[in-house]
Design an enzyme around this catalytic site. Structure first.
Site, short mmCIF file in Angstrom:
data_model
loop_
_atom_site.label_atom_id
_atom_site.label_comp_id
_atom_site.label_asym_id
_atom_site.label_seq_id
_atom_site.Cartn_x
_atom_site.Cartn_y
_atom_site.Cartn_z
N ASN A 55 -10.24 -0.42 0.22
CA ASN A 55 -8.53 -0.27 0.09
C ASN A 55 -8.13 -0.73 -1.01
OD1 ASN A 55 -5.81 -0.76 0.62
ND2 ASN A 55 -6.10 -1.39 2.60
N HIS A 110 -3.40 7.05 2.23
CA HIS A 110 -3.61 5.85 1.78
C HIS A 110 -5.07 5.28 2.46
CE1 HIS A 110 -3.82 1.52 0.87
NE2 HIS A 110 -3.74 1.22 2.35
N CYS A 132 0.85 -1.37 -0.14
CA CYS A 132 0.00 0.08 0.02
C CYS A 132 1.00 1.27 -0.09
CB CYS A 132 -1.00 -0.18 1.31
SG CYS A 132 -2.12 -1.42 1.09
N1 ACO Z 1 -18.20 -8.62 9.69
C1 ACO Z 1 -18.54 -9.09 11.03
N2 ACO Z 1 -17.67 -9.27 12.11
C2 ACO Z 1 -16.51 -9.45 11.80
C3 ACO Z 1 -15.89 -9.12 10.47
C4 ACO Z 1 -16.87 -8.92 9.62
N3 ACO Z 1 -16.34 -8.76 8.44
N4 ACO Z 1 -14.34 -9.22 10.49
C5 ACO Z 1 -14.35 -9.66 11.94
N5 ACO Z 1 -15.18 -9.70 12.87
C6 ACO Z 1 -15.51 -9.97 14.09
C7 ACO Z 1 -14.52 -10.77 14.81
O1 ACO Z 1 -14.47 -12.03 14.48
C8 ACO Z 1 -14.48 -10.34 16.20
O2 ACO Z 1 -15.46 -11.08 16.62
P1 ACO Z 1 -15.23 -11.56 18.41
O3 ACO Z 1 -15.07 -10.40 19.16
O4 ACO Z 1 -16.56 -12.34 18.42
O5 ACO Z 1 -13.94 -12.46 18.12
C9 ACO Z 1 -14.86 -8.78 15.96
O6 ACO Z 1 -15.46 -8.67 14.81
C10 ACO Z 1 -13.71 -7.86 16.37
O7 ACO Z 1 -12.82 -8.25 15.56
P2 ACO Z 1 -11.30 -7.19 15.26
O8 ACO Z 1 -10.49 -8.15 14.49
O9 ACO Z 1 -10.81 -7.17 16.74
O10 ACO Z 1 -11.89 -5.95 14.89
P3 ACO Z 1 -11.29 -4.63 14.78
O11 ACO Z 1 -11.73 -3.64 15.51
O12 ACO Z 1 -9.71 -5.00 14.97
O13 ACO Z 1 -11.33 -4.36 13.20
C11 ACO Z 1 -10.10 -4.35 11.26
C12 ACO Z 1 -10.59 -5.18 12.17
C13 ACO Z 1 -11.11 -3.69 10.52
C14 ACO Z 1 -9.39 -5.21 10.15
C15 ACO Z 1 -9.08 -3.27 11.84
O14 ACO Z 1 -8.15 -4.11 12.80
C16 ACO Z 1 -8.13 -2.62 10.95
O15 ACO Z 1 -8.58 -1.68 10.26
N6 ACO Z 1 -6.87 -2.68 10.81
C17 ACO Z 1 -6.13 -2.29 9.71
C18 ACO Z 1 -5.96 -2.62 8.39
C19 ACO Z 1 -5.36 -2.18 7.44
O16 ACO Z 1 -5.16 -0.93 7.55
N7 ACO Z 1 -5.14 -2.97 6.54
C20 ACO Z 1 -4.56 -2.24 5.40
C21 ACO Z 1 -2.89 -2.12 5.40
S1 ACO Z 1 -2.62 -1.57 3.95
C22 ACO Z 1 -1.79 -2.72 2.89
O17 ACO Z 1 -0.51 -2.86 2.88
C23 ACO Z 1 -2.68 -3.93 2.08
#
Ligand code: ACO
Length: 345
Positions: A302, A272, A139
């Site tokens: 993204n 980004h 990214c």
């Molecule tokens: N729908 C419903 N529930 C979901 C989903 C979904 N799509 N995905 C995860 N959950 C659930 C999980 O199972 C978990 O359930 P539990 O509490 O029963 O275990 C709960 O939601 C919380 O999951 P977390 O992973 O703790 O959620 P978080 O608040 O951390 O959000 C996210 C996840 C959006 C991925 C966040 O961590 C994030 O944005 N991270 C950064 C990602 C990013 O920027 N990536 C790109 C980098 S750039 C590149 O190089 C490609």
């Protein structure tokens, strides 16, 4: 032999002349392309439910800010998105493809293992002979590519560059993994960068820390005629989130300092587009109101290396970004990589 080496050194590393000291790179055109198939959260929720994968519009919007993304039709390759974005940027710059003497494509979803997508784009643009290569910084790829093109223009190695970020991330998503498949989309963005006597790219700052390879990767490789390992994107979302919010404001401050500017000089932050919460956190650290932040993650998801040039072109064409304004571009990505660029548009 020694003479030939000395000559090569002279051609690749010219000592700066007076005119080179006043030589800068400016963005003279922007372009982008989104594949026509727009997939809303509601569409995705329905499609995933059919295969037993549960998610919701509320979860996706609340955790990421994403409402829709675009997916390429089957068989449409990254180079095709890149070419249309490049043609739009060339048109905006008032140039023909034949005027270009450097093509850099930032992508993690190349058409082939090799040759580079940049070479494929060059051929599809109907030109030959100029330097063309890919940059892989996930990214952060567009910021890396812009920085390299800027250095090549400043050194005199290039005069008119196409810098492209293009991705078909839908190809590497595991649609059984709800923690990743709701986050990404396909698209391409491009800029034309031209040599100029007045500054355009004011400063850049690039970093990587390879010990975090495992938190965001597609760990497979091609071996013995098959994919060895996983060919789907793997991400530890929370680890990526923590690293991202830790480094983005720092790299922006370093770039500002390198350019002799402060946060108050920024007209637009163009981050980004991964997650609205990361963008909000960075804006807050840089003391910028959200009305100074270009946000397209809601409509594009993204798109990895394509996200910044897509956001830039969207903001230019909507009239948000105006000539002469100061833009801060910043990104994080797999590697772990991160970086920023300050631009006088
Ligand atoms: N729908 C419903 N529930 C979901 C989903 C979904 N799509 N995905 C995860 N959950 C659930 C999980 O199972 C978990 O359930 P539990 O509490 O029963 O275990 C709960 O939601 C919380 O999951 P977390 O992973 O703790 O959620 P978080 O608040 O951390 O959000 C996210 C996840 C959006 C991925 C966040 O961590 C994030 O944005 N991270 C950064 C990602 C990013 O920027 N990536 C790109 C980098 S750039 C590149 O190089 C490609």
């Amino acid at each position: 032999m020694a003479n030939r080496i000395a000559q090569n050194l002279l051609t690749t590393q010219p000592s700066p002349t007076q005119s080179q000291q006043n030589r800068y790179a400016r963005i003279t055109g922007t372009g982008s392309f989104l594949p026509p198939q727009r997939v809303t959260n509601a569409d995705l929720v329905t499609q995933l439910a059919a295969t037993g994968v549960e998610t919701s519009d509320d979860w996706i919007v609340e955790r990421t800010g994403i409402r829709a993304r675009h997916f390429s039709a089957q068989g449409v390759l990254t180079s095709e998105l890149a070419v249309t974005a490049a043609q739009n940027a060339l048109q905006a710059a008032g140039l023909q493809a034949g005027d270009i003497d450097l093509i850099i494509v930032a992508t993690s979803t190349p058409d082939m293992v090799f040759p580079s997508t940049a070479c494929i784009v060059q051929n599809k643009l109907g030109i030959a002979g100029c330097a063309a290569f890919d940059i892989q910084a996930v990214c952060t790829g567009f910021v890396y590519a812009l920085s390299v093109a800027n250095a090549m223009i400043q050194s005199g190695a290039a005069n008119k560059a196409l810098v492209i970020g293009a991705e078909t991330f839908s190809r590497i998503l595991d649609f059984k993994d709800r923690t990743t498949c709701v986050l990404f989309g396909d698209g391409a963005g491009a800029v034309v960068l031209e040599a100029s006597a007045t500054p355009g790219i004011l400063a850049t700052d690039l970093h990587a820390d390879g010990k975090h390879v495992g938190i965001l990767c597609v760990p497979g490789n091609v071996s013995g005629g098959a994919v060895d390992g996983a060919a789907f994107l793997h991400m530890d979302g929370q680890a990526v989130f923590k690293l991202a919010v830790g480094v983005l404001a720092d790299t922006a401050r370093t770039t500002l300092a390198n350019a002799g500017k402060t946060e108050a000089d920024i007209d637009w932050l163009i981050p980004h587009q991964a997650n609205i919460r990361i963008m909000t956190s960075t804006a807050k650290k840089l003391k910028l109101d959200m009305d100074k932040v270009v946000v397209t993650v809601d409509q594009h998801g993204n798109t990895s290396a394509a996200s910044i040039p897509l956001a830039l072109d969207t903001a230019v064409r909507s009239g948000q970004v105006k000539k002469g304004q100061t833009l801060m571009l910043e990104a994080v990505g797999g590697g772990f990589t991160w970086g920023s660029a300050l631009i006088q548009y």
